[in-house]
Design a protein around this motif. Structure first.
Motif, PDB file in Angstrom:
ATOM      1  N   ILE A 255      -9.464 -14.905  -4.087  1.00 30.21           N
ATOM      2  CA  ILE A 255      -7.993 -14.896  -4.135  1.00 30.21           C
ATOM      3  C   ILE A 255      -7.470 -13.525  -3.732  1.00 30.21           C
ATOM      4  O   ILE A 255      -6.526 -13.410  -2.954  1.00 30.21           O
ATOM      5  N   ARG A 256      -8.102 -12.489  -4.246  1.00 29.57           N
ATOM      6  CA  ARG A 256      -7.699 -11.116  -3.922  1.00 29.57           C
ATOM      7  C   ARG A 256      -7.866 -10.849  -2.425  1.00 29.57           C
ATOM      8  O   ARG A 256      -6.994 -10.277  -1.775  1.00 29.57           O
ATOM      9  N   PHE A 257      -8.974 -11.296  -1.860  1.00 32.01           N
ATOM     10  CA  PHE A 257      -9.249 -11.117  -0.438  1.00 32.01           C
ATOM     11  C   PHE A 257      -8.172 -11.807   0.402  1.00 32.01           C
ATOM     12  O   PHE A 257      -7.660 -11.230   1.360  1.00 32.01           O
ATOM     13  N   HIS A 258      -7.825 -13.036   0.037  1.00 33.18           N
ATOM     14  CA  HIS A 258      -6.802 -13.775   0.789  1.00 33.18           C
ATOM     15  C   HIS A 258      -5.437 -13.098   0.678  1.00 33.18           C
ATOM     16  O   HIS A 258      -4.671 -13.072   1.643  1.00 33.18           O
ATOM     17  N   ARG A 259      -5.155 -12.550  -0.482  1.00 37.84           N
ATOM     18  CA  ARG A 259      -3.887 -11.844  -0.683  1.00 37.84           C
ATOM     19  C   ARG A 259      -3.803 -10.627   0.240  1.00 37.84           C
ATOM     20  O   ARG A 259      -2.766 -10.374   0.861  1.00 37.84           O
TER      21      ARG A 259
ATOM     22  N   PHE B 234       4.549  -2.870  -4.525  1.00 37.60           N
ATOM     23  CA  PHE B 234       3.518  -1.893  -4.884  1.00 37.60           C
ATOM     24  C   PHE B 234       4.068  -0.485  -4.675  1.00 37.60           C
ATOM     25  O   PHE B 234       3.768   0.163  -3.665  1.00 37.60           O
ATOM     26  N   PRO B 235       4.858   0.017  -5.613  1.00 33.27           N
ATOM     27  CA  PRO B 235       5.516   1.320  -5.419  1.00 33.27           C
ATOM     28  C   PRO B 235       4.544   2.502  -5.370  1.00 33.27           C
ATOM     29  O   PRO B 235       4.923   3.584  -4.890  1.00 33.27           O
ATOM     30  N   HIS B 236       3.331   2.325  -5.816  1.00 30.62           N
ATOM     31  CA  HIS B 236       2.369   3.436  -5.863  1.00 30.62           C
ATOM     32  C   HIS B 236       1.704   3.727  -4.513  1.00 30.62           C
ATOM     33  O   HIS B 236       0.960   4.687  -4.383  1.00 30.62           O
ATOM     34  N   ILE B 237       1.951   2.924  -3.500  1.00 33.19           N
ATOM     35  CA  ILE B 237       1.264   3.084  -2.211  1.00 33.19           C
ATOM     36  C   ILE B 237       1.914   4.163  -1.354  1.00 33.19           C
ATOM     37  O   ILE B 237       3.069   4.515  -1.555  1.00 33.19           O
ATOM     38  N   ASP B 238       1.157   4.652  -0.397  1.00 35.28           N
ATOM     39  CA  ASP B 238       1.667   5.607   0.587  1.00 35.28           C
ATOM     40  C   ASP B 238       2.209   4.795   1.761  1.00 35.28           C
ATOM     41  O   ASP B 238       1.479   4.449   2.683  1.00 35.28           O
ATOM     42  N   SER B 239       3.496   4.498   1.716  1.00 35.68           N
ATOM     43  CA  SER B 239       4.083   3.606   2.722  1.00 35.68           C
ATOM     44  C   SER B 239       4.103   4.241   4.107  1.00 35.68           C
ATOM     45  O   SER B 239       4.041   3.527   5.111  1.00 35.68           O
ATOM     46  N   ASN B 240       4.171   5.565   4.199  1.00 40.68           N
ATOM     47  CA  ASN B 240       4.160   6.218   5.516  1.00 40.68           C
ATOM     48  C   ASN B 240       2.833   5.983   6.223  1.00 40.68           C
ATOM     49  O   ASN B 240       2.810   5.631   7.405  1.00 40.68           O
ATOM     50  N   ALA B 241       1.743   6.179   5.506  1.00 39.77           N
ATOM     51  CA  ALA B 241       0.420   5.994   6.105  1.00 39.77           C
ATOM     52  C   ALA B 241       0.217   4.530   6.505  1.00 39.77           C
ATOM     53  O   ALA B 241      -0.282   4.244   7.604  1.00 39.77           O
ATOM     54  N   ILE B 242       0.629   3.617   5.646  1.00 31.18           N
ATOM     55  CA  ILE B 242       0.470   2.198   5.968  1.00 31.18           C
ATOM     56  C   ILE B 242       1.375   1.816   7.134  1.00 31.18           C
ATOM     57  O   ILE B 242       0.990   1.044   8.012  1.00 31.18           O
TER      58      ILE B 242
ATOM     59  N   PHE C  50      -6.677  -3.305   6.780  1.00 32.43           N
ATOM     60  CA  PHE C  50      -7.200  -4.156   5.711  1.00 32.43           C
ATOM     61  C   PHE C  50      -7.870  -3.302   4.637  1.00 32.43           C
ATOM     62  O   PHE C  50      -7.642  -3.503   3.443  1.00 32.43           O
ATOM     63  N   ARG C  51      -8.695  -2.342   5.050  1.00 30.44           N
ATOM     64  CA  ARG C  51      -9.378  -1.474   4.077  1.00 30.44           C
ATOM     65  C   ARG C  51      -8.380  -0.671   3.255  1.00 30.44           C
ATOM     66  O   ARG C  51      -8.541  -0.532   2.039  1.00 30.44           O
ATOM     67  N   VAL C  52      -7.360  -0.136   3.904  1.00 28.15           N
ATOM     68  CA  VAL C  52      -6.349   0.653   3.187  1.00 28.15           C
ATOM     69  C   VAL C  52      -5.604  -0.241   2.195  1.00 28.15           C
ATOM     70  O   VAL C  52      -5.367   0.163   1.051  1.00 28.15           O
ATOM     71  N   LEU C  53      -5.247  -1.443   2.613  1.00 26.27           N
ATOM     72  CA  LEU C  53      -4.569  -2.371   1.703  1.00 26.27           C
ATOM     73  C   LEU C  53      -5.475  -2.756   0.539  1.00 26.27           C
ATOM     74  O   LEU C  53      -5.024  -2.850  -0.604  1.00 26.27           O
ATOM     75  N   ARG C  54      -6.750  -2.989   0.828  1.00 27.29           N
ATOM     76  CA  ARG C  54      -7.697  -3.335  -0.234  1.00 27.29           C
ATOM     77  C   ARG C  54      -7.780  -2.208  -1.254  1.00 27.29           C
ATOM     78  O   ARG C  54      -7.746  -2.450  -2.464  1.00 27.29           O
ATOM     79  N   ASP C  55      -7.858  -0.978  -0.773  1.00 29.73           N
ATOM     80  CA  ASP C  55      -7.915   0.159  -1.689  1.00 29.73           C
ATOM     81  C   ASP C  55      -6.620   0.285  -2.474  1.00 29.73           C
ATOM     82  O   ASP C  55      -6.643   0.556  -3.683  1.00 29.73           O
ATOM     83  N   ALA C  56      -5.477   0.097  -1.812  1.00 24.78           N
ATOM     84  CA  ALA C  56      -4.184   0.210  -2.485  1.00 24.78           C
ATOM     85  C   ALA C  56      -4.029  -0.872  -3.551  1.00 24.78           C
ATOM     86  O   ALA C  56      -3.538  -0.596  -4.659  1.00 24.78           O
ATOM     87  N   LEU C  57      -4.451  -2.083  -3.238  1.00 25.67           N
ATOM     88  CA  LEU C  57      -4.302  -3.167  -4.197  1.00 25.67           C
ATOM     89  C   LEU C  57      -5.336  -3.080  -5.314  1.00 25.67           C
ATOM     90  O   LEU C  57      -5.106  -3.592  -6.402  1.00 25.67           O
ATOM     91  N   SER C  58      -6.462  -2.445  -5.077  1.00 30.14           N
ATOM     92  CA  SER C  58      -7.448  -2.295  -6.139  1.00 30.14           C
ATOM     93  C   SER C  58      -7.010  -1.238  -7.152  1.00 30.14           C
ATOM     94  O   SER C  58      -7.409  -1.272  -8.299  1.00 30.14           O
TER      95      SER C  58
END
Length: 175
Positions: free
Chosen positions: A102-106, A129-137, A163-171
């Motif tokens: 489920i996490r992977f699909h998200r 997800f306010p904790h993410i670095d939106s500029n980098a993404i 995908f890797r950056v999003l996975r790290d951000a969501l983890s």
């Protein structure tokens, strides 16, 4: 009295032959699930040594008849132990796999949405997800979109990096 009833006229509460067969088949299927586990997963389970050895041997058997007999033997060993801890461990493993899928699909959905919608999707992502670095993404999303237009392939190197950056951000997502 000639039947199996006791002096009160009630019958034994023994399971029927069909119920015993279903239980036996269930335990054999549980034993077959053990064969499919990796070594590390098998080592993590509370198995008697004889059962563990039978499972390891079953993995090496290639002949159909031999494997069938080994699975029956594993089922026989399973009937001699309390299989509930094994069943619980396998169910917990299955639940972890389901949550991970489920996490992977998200993550895939967010990546695809970011690539499709751009800054609108990034604003929604930042809100959720306010904790993410939106500029980098945002920069990575634009790079991936450009690569996607040039390369005529759905997933580009920048898309994989996104995908890797999003996975790290969501983890790191706060609970």
């Amino acid at each position: 009295m000639t039947d199996d009833a006791d002096e009160n006229g009630s019958y034994d509460e023994r399971p029927s032959k069909s119920a015993r067969k279903r239980q036996s088949d269930d335990l054999q299927a549980l034993g077959e699930a053990l064969i499919a586990l990796s070594d590390s997963e098998l080592d993590a389970l509370p198995l008697p040594e004889q059962l563990r050895d039978a499972v390891v041997l079953a993995r090496r058997i290639t002949a159909h008849g031999g494997l069938y007999r080994q699975k029956q033997y594993i089922g026989k060993l399973m009937r001699k132990i309390d299989a509930e801890p094994i069943r619980e461990a396998l169910n917990a493993r299955r639940d972890r796999e389901r949550v991970e899928a489920i996490r992977f699909h998200r993550i895939e959905q967010w990546r695809d949405r970011l690539l499709r919608e751009g800054s609108e999707a990034l604003a929604s992502f930042k809100t959720e997800f306010p904790h993410i670095d939106s500029n980098a993404i945002g920069k990575l999303t634009e790079r991936a979109r450009k690569e996607q237009l040039q390369a005529a392939q759905k997933v580009t190197p920048a898309g994989r990096e996104l995908f890797r950056v999003l996975r790290d951000a969501l983890s790191r997502e706060p609970e």
